[in-house]
Scaffold this active site. Structure first.
Site, PDB file in Angstrom:
ATOM      1  N   GLU A   1       2.897   3.462  20.579  1.00 39.03           N
ATOM      2  CA  GLU A   1       4.148   2.738  20.814  1.00 39.03           C
ATOM      3  C   GLU A   1       5.045   3.585  21.691  1.00 39.03           C
ATOM      4  O   GLU A   1       5.213   4.786  21.447  1.00 39.03           O
ATOM      5  CB  GLU A   1       4.877   2.442  19.493  1.00 39.03           C
ATOM      6  CG  GLU A   1       4.118   1.554  18.525  1.00 39.03           C
ATOM      7  CD  GLU A   1       4.895   1.323  17.226  1.00 39.03           C
ATOM      8  OE1 GLU A   1       6.122   1.581  17.217  1.00 39.03           O
ATOM      9  OE2 GLU A   1       4.279   0.887  16.235  1.00 39.03           O
TER      10      GLU A   1
ATOM     11  N   GLU B   1       2.395   4.414  10.705  1.00 42.42           N
ATOM     12  CA  GLU B   1       3.373   5.479  10.439  1.00 42.42           C
ATOM     13  C   GLU B   1       3.522   5.761   8.940  1.00 42.42           C
ATOM     14  O   GLU B   1       4.631   5.822   8.404  1.00 42.42           O
ATOM     15  CB  GLU B   1       4.732   5.127  11.057  1.00 42.42           C
ATOM     16  CG  GLU B   1       4.680   4.940  12.569  1.00 42.42           C
ATOM     17  CD  GLU B   1       6.060   4.772  13.196  1.00 42.42           C
ATOM     18  OE1 GLU B   1       6.994   4.318  12.496  1.00 42.42           O
ATOM     19  OE2 GLU B   1       6.202   5.106  14.386  1.00 42.42           O
TER      20      GLU B   1
END
Length: 493
Positions: free
Chosen positions: A272, A127
């Site tokens: 995720e 991220e």
């Protein structure tokens, strides 16, 4: 409290739900499901124990955030497909030095592949374009991806191992609520297209992390049912498609962003997805079970999403709780696991795998410290001026995220709160007697103080316990021990 008949009815309903879910999986079949295995814990389970737990529960894939030697070694000949990660703090090095990228691939990919670790992906960064990073990794992410890909090709692994970059869903958005209006974020639009084209050209995949929980966490007016999979009261209609849950809508916003930029066929991995069980009013075992089972049942149908029919490639977040994670995003951050720190299932969850119908399987062979707890002495007056500072110290050094409004230990009285804080510090420091001092306010007990949903844990044994104990007890004790060692050395010289 409910009556016995009420509890019986609830248990029967839960059993029926699991049976129905199992039948759905058996009928439709489900693709490989993965798990995120994070290790930011003060007392992590032994890697061999975790690998066995992954296999016992029918996971076929695992996603790692680094290439820690013990973890990688435990995965040898496990049969688990591995996505190994490169942390953000290494992106700059990988971006500026091809030699560093080649060395990383040689050490963390080639050598383990030769030893029987089934590495399928290298996740370059995690991220990195979060807006909270203020652009820290904007310049280094793509060059790092490019260099790691080059290193894989040079090692002869270009066809066997693919690069990807797990990105938060905030890299794209819709100007309306409709997925068809989706596109990449304006400030990184060109960079995203550069990365997407590179992934496409090299047979990689776009990895995205999707969290309906976060939407509910930051927006109290977010429709709760839309976060789950049972059908929303106000679905979003987008042309011929109707979206009744956030996952499908968010996922297809990405598909539209890819499609309108010429990459509509790029493979997408859900890196995720999950729901925490503590640390917030919307984080509990009931809601986590509802979400994760809903997601598993949803993807088991094989229908995919409206814009991307077919199997969904996904990794649940996460496998085990991590008590050393940063709580900057929120207190829930340490409670994403479907298992507790010691490998106990938090709730019933059918993964649609080989153990279907049997629920989650706990970790085997876990060794615990002595069954004793550190609690506030009954004789201590709650007005004692030393109390606040000692509780504050315990919580700053340990984990008190289960204390708070509508959390698992939110029903405790003041004494219970203090005891929970003291015990967490005591356990985190391996039950050392010094760690249950608190200026004479605490004492140990053999009677479990756990109550209701609030568990007062007993720590597990780990090889690194001694080093943690030194860290937890402070510099004075460490200095004392070092002086003792020095004195012994001088006496033998």
């Amino acid at each position: 409290m409910g009556s016995r008949s009420g509890c019986g009815a609830a248990m029967a309903a839960a059993a029926a739900a699991v049976l129905v879910s199992w039948l759905c999986f058996a009928a439709a079949g489900v693709g490989a499901i993965g798990a995120n295995w994070g290790t930011q814990a003060s007392h992590p389970l032994p890697p061999e124990t975790v690998v066995r737990m992954l296999k016992d529960n029918g996971f076929q894939k695992v996603k790692l955030f680094d290439a820690e030697e013990g973890t990688m070694s435990a995965l040898r000949k496990s049969g688990l497909e591995v996505m190994v990660g490169i942390p953000n703090d290494l992106l700059s090095t990988m971006a500026t030095s091809m030699k560093a990228a080649e060395k990383w691939v040689d050490t963390n990919v080639s050598s383990y592949l030769n030893d029987g670790v089934s590495i399928r992906y290298v996740a370059v960064g995690n991220e990195p374009f979060l807006e909270t990073y203020n652009g820290s990794f904007l310049q280094s992410t793509f060059p790092a991806i490019r260099n790691i890909q080059g290193a894989l090709i040079k090692a002869g692994l270009g066809n066997q191992v693919k690069v990807t970059c797990p990105l938060n869903a905030d890299v794209y958005s819709s100007t309306t609520s409709k997925p068809s209006d989706g596109d990449f974020r304006t400030d990184i639009h060109d960079l995203m297209l550069t990365i997407v084209k590179f992934l496409s050209d090299n047979g990689g995949a776009f990895t995205v992390n999707i969290y309906p929980f976060i939407s509910l966490y930051i927006d109290p007016n977010f429709p709760v049912d839309y976060a789950f999979f049972e059908g929303a009261s106000s679905p979003i209609v987008d042309g011929s498609f109707t979206y009744s849950n956030m996952f499908d809508a968010n996922h297809d916003t990405l598909i539209w962003a890819l499609k309108k930029n010429g990459f509509g066929n790029l493979p997408v991995i859900v890196g995720e997805i999950g729901w925490p069980t503590d640390g917030d009013r919307n984080a509990n075992a009931q809601m986590a079970q509802r979400f994760n089972q809903g997601f598993m049942t949803h993807i088991a149908s094989g229908r995919g999403t409206p814009m991307r029919p077919g199997p969904v490639d996904a990794y649940l977040f996460s496998l085990i709780d991590e008590d050393d994670k940063s709580i900057q995003p929120g207190n829930f951050e340490r409670h994403w696991g479907i298992f507790t720190y010691d490998g106990l299932p938090k709730y019933q969850l059918n993964l649609g795998t080989s153990n279907a119908g049997g629920g989650l399987v706990r970790a085997k062979g876990v060794k615990y410290l002595e069954r004793k707890w550190c609690v506030l002495k009954p004789s201590v007056n709650l007005n004692d001026p030393k109390l606040a500072d000692n509780v504050g110290y315990a919580c700053s050094m340990a984990d008190c995220t289960s204390l708070g409004y509508k959390t698992s230990c939110g029903m405790l009285d003041i004494r219970g709160n203090v005891s929970y804080a003291f015990n967490n510090y005591f356990q985190k420091n391996d039950q050392d007697d010094v760690a249950c001092g608190f200026q004479g306010l605490a004492t140990t007990t053999g009677q479990d103080p756990s109550t209701g949903t609030c568990r007062f844990g007993v720590m597990i044994e780990v090889d690194s316990a001694f080093s943690w104990r030194l860290q937890g007890l402070g510099s004075n004790l460490l200095l004392f021990l070092l002086l003792g060692v020095l004195q012994l050395s001088l006496s033998f010289s």
